[in-house]
Design a protein around this motif. Sequence first.
Motif, PDB file in Angstrom:
ATOM      1  N   PHE A  91       0.845  -1.192   0.000  1.00 29.38           N
ATOM      2  CA  PHE A  91       0.000   0.000   0.000  1.00 29.38           C
ATOM      3  C   PHE A  91       0.883   1.246   0.000  1.00 29.38           C
ATOM      4  CE2 PHE A  91      -3.645   2.461   0.957  1.00 29.38           C
ATOM      5  CZ  PHE A  91      -3.366   3.304   2.013  1.00 29.38           C
ATOM      6  N   GLY A  92       1.882   1.274   0.874  1.00 34.99           N
ATOM      7  CA  GLY A  92       2.806   2.407   0.893  1.00 34.99           C
ATOM      8  C   GLY A  92       3.556   2.527  -0.415  1.00 34.99           C
ATOM      9  N   GLU A  93       3.909   1.370  -0.993  1.00 38.09           N
ATOM     10  CA  GLU A  93       4.675   1.375  -2.218  1.00 38.09           C
ATOM     11  C   GLU A  93       3.899   1.913  -3.401  1.00 38.09           C
ATOM     12  OE1 GLU A  93       6.815  -1.724  -2.252  1.00 38.09           O
ATOM     13  OE2 GLU A  93       7.202  -1.696  -4.417  1.00 38.09           O
ATOM     14  N   PHE A  95       1.846   4.288  -3.283  1.00 40.46           N
ATOM     15  CA  PHE A  95       1.917   5.741  -3.214  1.00 40.46           C
ATOM     16  C   PHE A  95       3.313   6.248  -3.470  1.00 40.46           C
ATOM     17  CE2 PHE A  95      -2.303   6.784  -2.570  1.00 40.46           C
ATOM     18  CZ  PHE A  95      -2.869   5.660  -2.020  1.00 40.46           C
ATOM     19  N   LEU A  96       4.306   5.386  -3.277  1.00 38.88           N
ATOM     20  CA  LEU A  96       5.666   5.718  -3.663  1.00 38.88           C
ATOM     21  C   LEU A  96       5.723   5.909  -5.164  1.00 38.88           C
ATOM     22  CD1 LEU A  96       8.548   3.690  -2.208  1.00 38.88           C
ATOM     23  CD2 LEU A  96       8.614   4.308  -4.551  1.00 38.88           C
ATOM     24  N   LEU A  97       5.120   4.976  -5.887  1.00 36.93           N
ATOM     25  CA  LEU A  97       5.107   5.068  -7.343  1.00 36.93           C
ATOM     26  C   LEU A  97       4.298   6.277  -7.783  1.00 36.93           C
ATOM     27  CD1 LEU A  97       6.418   3.419  -9.457  1.00 36.93           C
ATOM     28  CD2 LEU A  97       4.362   2.111  -9.729  1.00 36.93           C
ATOM     29  N   LEU A  98       3.196   6.533  -7.088  1.00 35.79           N
ATOM     30  CA  LEU A  98       2.389   7.718  -7.417  1.00 35.79           C
ATOM     31  C   LEU A  98       3.209   8.981  -7.221  1.00 35.79           C
ATOM     32  CD1 LEU A  98      -0.456   8.724  -8.168  1.00 35.79           C
ATOM     33  CD2 LEU A  98      -0.882   8.985  -5.754  1.00 35.79           C
ATOM     34  N   ALA A  99       3.955   9.044  -6.107  1.00 34.27           N
ATOM     35  CA  ALA A  99       4.799  10.222  -5.861  1.00 34.27           C
ATOM     36  C   ALA A  99       5.811  10.381  -6.978  1.00 34.27           C
ATOM     37  CB  ALA A  99       5.512  10.097  -4.511  1.00 34.27           C
ATOM     38  N   ALA A 100       6.398   9.269  -7.424  1.00 30.73           N
ATOM     39  CA  ALA A 100       7.389   9.368  -8.492  1.00 30.73           C
ATOM     40  C   ALA A 100       6.755   9.855  -9.784  1.00 30.73           C
ATOM     41  CB  ALA A 100       8.046   8.008  -8.721  1.00 30.73           C
ATOM     42  N   ILE A 102       3.976  11.630 -10.207  1.00 27.95           N
ATOM     43  CA  ILE A 102       3.601  13.044 -10.104  1.00 27.95           C
ATOM     44  C   ILE A 102       4.848  13.923 -10.118  1.00 27.95           C
ATOM     45  CG2 ILE A 102       2.447  14.754  -8.675  1.00 27.95           C
ATOM     46  CD1 ILE A 102       0.446  12.986  -9.795  1.00 27.95           C
ATOM     47  N   LEU A 251      -5.028   7.377 -11.070  1.00 25.49           N
ATOM     48  CA  LEU A 251      -5.533   7.796  -9.772  1.00 25.49           C
ATOM     49  C   LEU A 251      -6.730   6.947  -9.368  1.00 25.49           C
ATOM     50  CD1 LEU A 251      -5.046  11.570 -10.317  1.00 25.49           C
ATOM     51  CD2 LEU A 251      -3.765  10.099  -8.809  1.00 25.49           C
ATOM     52  N   ALA A 254      -5.218   3.920  -7.818  1.00 25.87           N
ATOM     53  CA  ALA A 254      -4.757   4.194  -6.453  1.00 25.87           C
ATOM     54  C   ALA A 254      -5.942   4.295  -5.501  1.00 25.87           C
ATOM     55  CB  ALA A 254      -3.952   5.494  -6.431  1.00 25.87           C
ATOM     56  N   ILE A 258      -6.911   2.110  -2.050  1.00 28.24           N
ATOM     57  CA  ILE A 258      -7.254   2.650  -0.729  1.00 28.24           C
ATOM     58  C   ILE A 258      -8.580   2.062  -0.265  1.00 28.24           C
ATOM     59  CG2 ILE A 258      -7.781   4.713   0.592  1.00 28.24           C
ATOM     60  CD1 ILE A 258      -6.115   6.316  -1.174  1.00 28.24           C
TER      61      ILE A 258
ATOM     62  N   ALA B  93      11.274   3.939  -9.901  1.00 29.00           N
ATOM     63  CA  ALA B  93      10.713   5.258  -9.621  1.00 29.00           C
ATOM     64  C   ALA B  93      11.815   6.305  -9.533  1.00 29.00           C
ATOM     65  CB  ALA B  93       9.922   5.204  -8.314  1.00 29.00           C
ATOM     66  N   VAL B  97      12.669   9.743 -12.020  1.00 29.57           N
ATOM     67  CA  VAL B  97      12.778  11.130 -11.566  1.00 29.57           C
ATOM     68  C   VAL B  97      14.173  11.671 -11.863  1.00 29.57           C
ATOM     69  CG1 VAL B  97      12.541  12.656  -9.597  1.00 29.57           C
ATOM     70  CG2 VAL B  97      11.100  10.664  -9.765  1.00 29.57           C
TER      71      VAL B  97
ATOM     72  N   ALA C  22      -4.356  11.362  -3.698  1.00 33.22           N
ATOM     73  CA  ALA C  22      -4.785  10.680  -4.921  1.00 33.22           C
ATOM     74  C   ALA C  22      -5.819  11.507  -5.662  1.00 33.22           C
ATOM     75  CB  ALA C  22      -5.343   9.302  -4.577  1.00 33.22           C
ATOM     76  N   LEU C 124       1.897  15.992  -3.775  1.00 30.94           N
ATOM     77  CA  LEU C 124       3.175  15.614  -3.175  1.00 30.94           C
ATOM     78  C   LEU C 124       3.264  16.055  -1.719  1.00 30.94           C
ATOM     79  CD1 LEU C 124       5.647  16.361  -6.066  1.00 30.94           C
ATOM     80  CD2 LEU C 124       4.827  14.172  -5.288  1.00 30.94           C
ATOM     81  N   LEU C 127       1.383  13.590   0.326  1.00 29.61           N
ATOM     82  CA  LEU C 127       2.086  12.316   0.378  1.00 29.61           C
ATOM     83  C   LEU C 127       3.225  12.379   1.385  1.00 29.61           C
ATOM     84  CD1 LEU C 127       2.243  11.256  -3.354  1.00 29.61           C
ATOM     85  CD2 LEU C 127       1.191  10.005  -1.515  1.00 29.61           C
ATOM     86  N   VAL C 146       9.735   1.865   3.889  1.00 32.25           N
ATOM     87  CA  VAL C 146       8.800   2.222   2.812  1.00 32.25           C
ATOM     88  C   VAL C 146       8.321   3.660   2.977  1.00 32.25           C
ATOM     89  CG1 VAL C 146       6.521   1.740   1.857  1.00 32.25           C
ATOM     90  CG2 VAL C 146       8.061  -0.119   2.337  1.00 32.25           C
ATOM     91  N   TRP C 147       7.964   4.070   4.202  1.00 32.96           N
ATOM     92  CA  TRP C 147       7.491   5.444   4.394  1.00 32.96           C
ATOM     93  C   TRP C 147       8.624   6.444   4.185  1.00 32.96           C
ATOM     94  CZ3 TRP C 147       2.815   5.555   3.400  1.00 32.96           C
ATOM     95  CH2 TRP C 147       1.914   4.643   3.928  1.00 32.96           C
ATOM     96  N   VAL C 150       8.713   6.929   0.503  1.00 36.41           N
ATOM     97  CA  VAL C 150       7.608   7.759   0.013  1.00 36.41           C
ATOM     98  C   VAL C 150       7.931   9.229   0.270  1.00 36.41           C
ATOM     99  CG1 VAL C 150       5.161   8.281   0.215  1.00 36.41           C
ATOM    100  CG2 VAL C 150       5.921   5.940   0.387  1.00 36.41           C
ATOM    101  N   LEU C 153      10.665  10.402  -2.261  1.00 39.19           N
ATOM    102  CA  LEU C 153      10.213  10.658  -3.625  1.00 39.19           C
ATOM    103  C   LEU C 153       9.355  11.907  -3.701  1.00 39.19           C
ATOM    104  CD1 LEU C 153       9.782   7.098  -4.897  1.00 39.19           C
ATOM    105  CD2 LEU C 153      10.944   8.884  -6.072  1.00 39.19           C
ATOM    106  N   SER C 154       8.514  12.141  -2.682  1.00 37.79           N
ATOM    107  CA  SER C 154       7.738  13.380  -2.680  1.00 37.79           C
ATOM    108  C   SER C 154       8.664  14.580  -2.588  1.00 37.79           C
ATOM    109  CB  SER C 154       6.766  13.403  -1.509  1.00 37.79           C
ATOM    110  OG  SER C 154       6.152  12.173  -1.339  1.00 37.79           O
TER     111      SER C 154
END
Lengths: 334, 122, 583
Positions: A91-93, A95-100, A102, A251, A254, A258, B93, B97, C22, C124, C127, C146-147, C150, C153-154
């Motif tokens: 789940f965290g990952e 959003f990691l990909l989403l952050a990348a 974006i 999105l 994602a 959730i 990822a 970037v 999201a 971002l 996130l 993992v966090w 995240v 990357l943000s």
Amino acid sequence: MKQQNGTMSRAESPGVRDEAAEHEPEHRRWLGAVLAAGMAAALGTAMIGIPREHAALPAVARYALDVSLPRWGLTEPVNEIVYGTRGFDTFGETFLLLAAVISVVLITRSREARRGYFGEAQAGQREQAQCDPPEPAGATERAARSAERREQGGLAPGDARGPATPDATPLGTPAPETADAMTVVVRTAIRIALPVLAVAGLYLVAWGYSPGGGFPGGAVLLGVVLLVYAGFGRRRISTIIRPGLLEAIELGGAGAIIVTELLGLLLRGSFSANWLPIAAPQTILSGGIAQLFSASELIEVSTGLAIAVFALIGMGHDWSPDERSGPDDQGGPR
Amino acid sequence: MIVVNYLAAVALLCIGLYAVLTRRNMIKMVMGLSLMEASTYLFMISLAYRSGSTAPVLLSPPPGQSAGSLVHGNVADPVLQNFCLTAVVIGVAVTAVFLSVVVRIAQHYRTLDAGQVREMRG
Amino acid sequence: MSQAALASLLPLPVAIPLCGAAAAPLLARLSRKLPVIVSVAALAGSAAVLLLEAPSVLRGRVIAHYMGHWTPVHGQVLGIAFAADPFGLLLALAAAVIGAILMLYTLSELGGLGPRELGGYACLFQLLIAAVIGAALTADLFNLFVWFEVAALSSFGLAGFFLERPLALEAAFKILVLTTLASFAVFIGAGLLYAETGALNFAQLHGSLAGHITTPDAIALGLLVAGFGTKAGLVPFHGWLPDVHTAAPGPVNALFSGIMDSLGVLAIARIVFQVYGTAHTPVLGLLMTLGLISALLGAIMALAQDDLKRLLAYDTISQVGIIVVGLAAGNAAGIAGAIYHLVNHALFKSLLFLAAGTIVHRTGLTKLSQMGGLARHMPVVAAAFMLGVASIAGVPPFNGYVSLSLIHQGLQDGHETVPYVLTLVAQVITLAALGRAAWLAFFRRRAEDYKWRDTLRPGMLAGFASLGACCVAFGVAGPVVLRRLMAPAASSLLHPGQYAAGVLSGSAKLAALRIPFDYFSPAELVSVAVSVAVAAILAWGYLRIREPLVIRALRAIHTGSANDYAAYAIAGTLAAIAVLSLG
């Protein structure tokens, strides 16, 4: 030509502007060697000390294998760990990909209309004037820019228009190739391979009880898109790939993830708990929410990576001044 | 002899590290970091290995074994494969970037030399 | 609500901002400011859930919840645990509340950005805050990684936000290189720990490492400290920090300095105190050294800067150094002071960066030598800046006074005279640097008058007012905050066995910690007065002399090359590994 200290004249720098890219000086070679050797020694000491191939499997790994069939009905313990028992990490990952994605979209964006005064723009102009090198563009830079213009479809007066496919180029034409697409052999092979690959990507996710899952499936589907781009050229693929739609789908994926995890909290009292009935093993629906998670992950990964790749390819020159290369070069249309 | 794998992963990491520390071309620095990533995958997968083990997949077990016997038998570690999957995604990822930032720097500074992209000093 | 049900709500403060993130790019297509408004609501919702948990946790309790009900089996934990102890809950709450305030500020100051930019920014931002909350509440090493990723990357996207400024892209490259090296360090460290102990959960790791720490464990600790130290901004892993802050938007600066570095400090505190314990390795000595070097180097470099945001960034390095010095003191007063200073730092540094960001945004001026006389044109901004300076100075009744006094008390209790003296020196130099900045930017008379007039906007006012009010409140109500918030948080770090028991069983009571604190201690008041006086003299003197040799040498070390900063970080990692494995 190797130099020990950090300074060197601009004429010898590697990069876009000049020709002598083979003689690239290294930056403090001795320091790099000492530090790399030190890191090798430190980590090597650790590697020699840790348990090797005769150690018993950790109890948590044994427990993961234990619960795979009875609690999840999955014959693939790795999928069960990734999307089920330790699904919160995945789940965290996501959003990691989403952050990348974006971040890539933000960095490759084109200029938009802004309201009001932005002092940062003025500061930026000052800094740009300071950092912009004074020499005019060299031959390498000019060639790179005209190749980019050709690909993006905006041609300056001095550029030669290439043929649509290399099949029209006479034999013996010197490199580089200027065609958009590839030869008829490559294109036919891609047309045959595409459906197979697309089905393979979907198969990796649908058959969740065999090794696979959302991430490799997404990567395979992205490979399909990249094959079309490489074989048929940018103009063909831009008609199919629309970034706005892809972003909405990503999105949506994602959001679906959730919701899948939240429903565990609402229905079973714990985030990421399984709330779907356990189907029989070795069927498509086996695995409960692990399958649902994996399918949503496929959507998110494939569309997200496609957005990132096409954002990179379609990057314009909106933010940097380009007066040196030509009178009417303001970046090609996207 | 899995310790050979561990040491190979360390060697690969240090080669990548040398590239990051001494190469000035920004693309080569990104390649050095990619090499370091690859070494961590090798490290994780080697950690998962057990002598004489089979893959931790309960589908169509090797002849003579059943799913039940595999669960208690000699299999590799599935938890570390989860780590490795996560690391692969992170690697993709970050590289995406990285490359977009390098292209933007090349547009503004018109060079790929990290030694010349240093307007902020001191 | 029963305790188990309360604990099961713990993932919500992470999930709500993720929903907002999201949705942000899609909302941006409807209306320009809608993603920002939704993000304020999301962060407020996250803070509300945390406040729901707060009463029972802050009374001195650890509550834990296992995702998917995958509870421990014979002490072995496969599932991921979220454990709210007073330390983590406090930092998560600070992140959510300050994040909401920063988004309010963004609404008015950066509300003129294009819709797609603003949507990406809101995404971002949320996130990153969700990642910090997740890292604060997690009790699993791999989940922490993992966090951490995240958040990283943000931060890359936010660092390179203003594409018209080439400095922003240069900074984005440097933060990319250093943070990627840090993430490898954390990843390999986590892998080594799993190989050695077969455990990922903090409580299980604590049990395995309690008796004996092998060499690979010590090397893993060195890698973890180096990796999280990069995020925190400790020297020598700090190369990215000043550069990133120079060209980022104001609220992003506040986010990085106040909230993201608290992720680094939090991770170091958890791993050093709650997982490894401080008895078997010289880790406290290592942290004390790194903290003191950071405090001094940050302060000295801040004195020499011409760019306002860069100056504040070096001050962040210095403050994080002081926080780590407080942690390294190892006793109740020091640790409580360090946690208090972490929260205070988030408040006053956000105030300072928002003020600096307003100046850059409204005037386009970044260098102190170009500014001057801004107090007349931007009185609200000047007032906010001076409030921040007073807080850093440790002047009563502002919040810095309480936390710095506690750290001094901790150092004295541990009989650490040299660190105490060095901390005071660093504080004096910091104050001189900020005083010089305030003089050059706000109070010095400028040759030519500015042609614009300032306009007050509601979001900006709300941001400054709420942060300023918190600074004053945390100072005036110091003893109450200490007793109710900081002492339980310190107790969680000082009693790792109780924390571990709480994580494994789902709930445990932490021993109550009484920290005597004399608000009007004469020694403290005298030292504050003396340091303000010395700092004023130092600032006045520095404006008139040429740059001394020490400062020129330190500036020459910061070459600006990504290769060099990577080399410093690797050298620091090797030093940490050497100290921990050979000590």
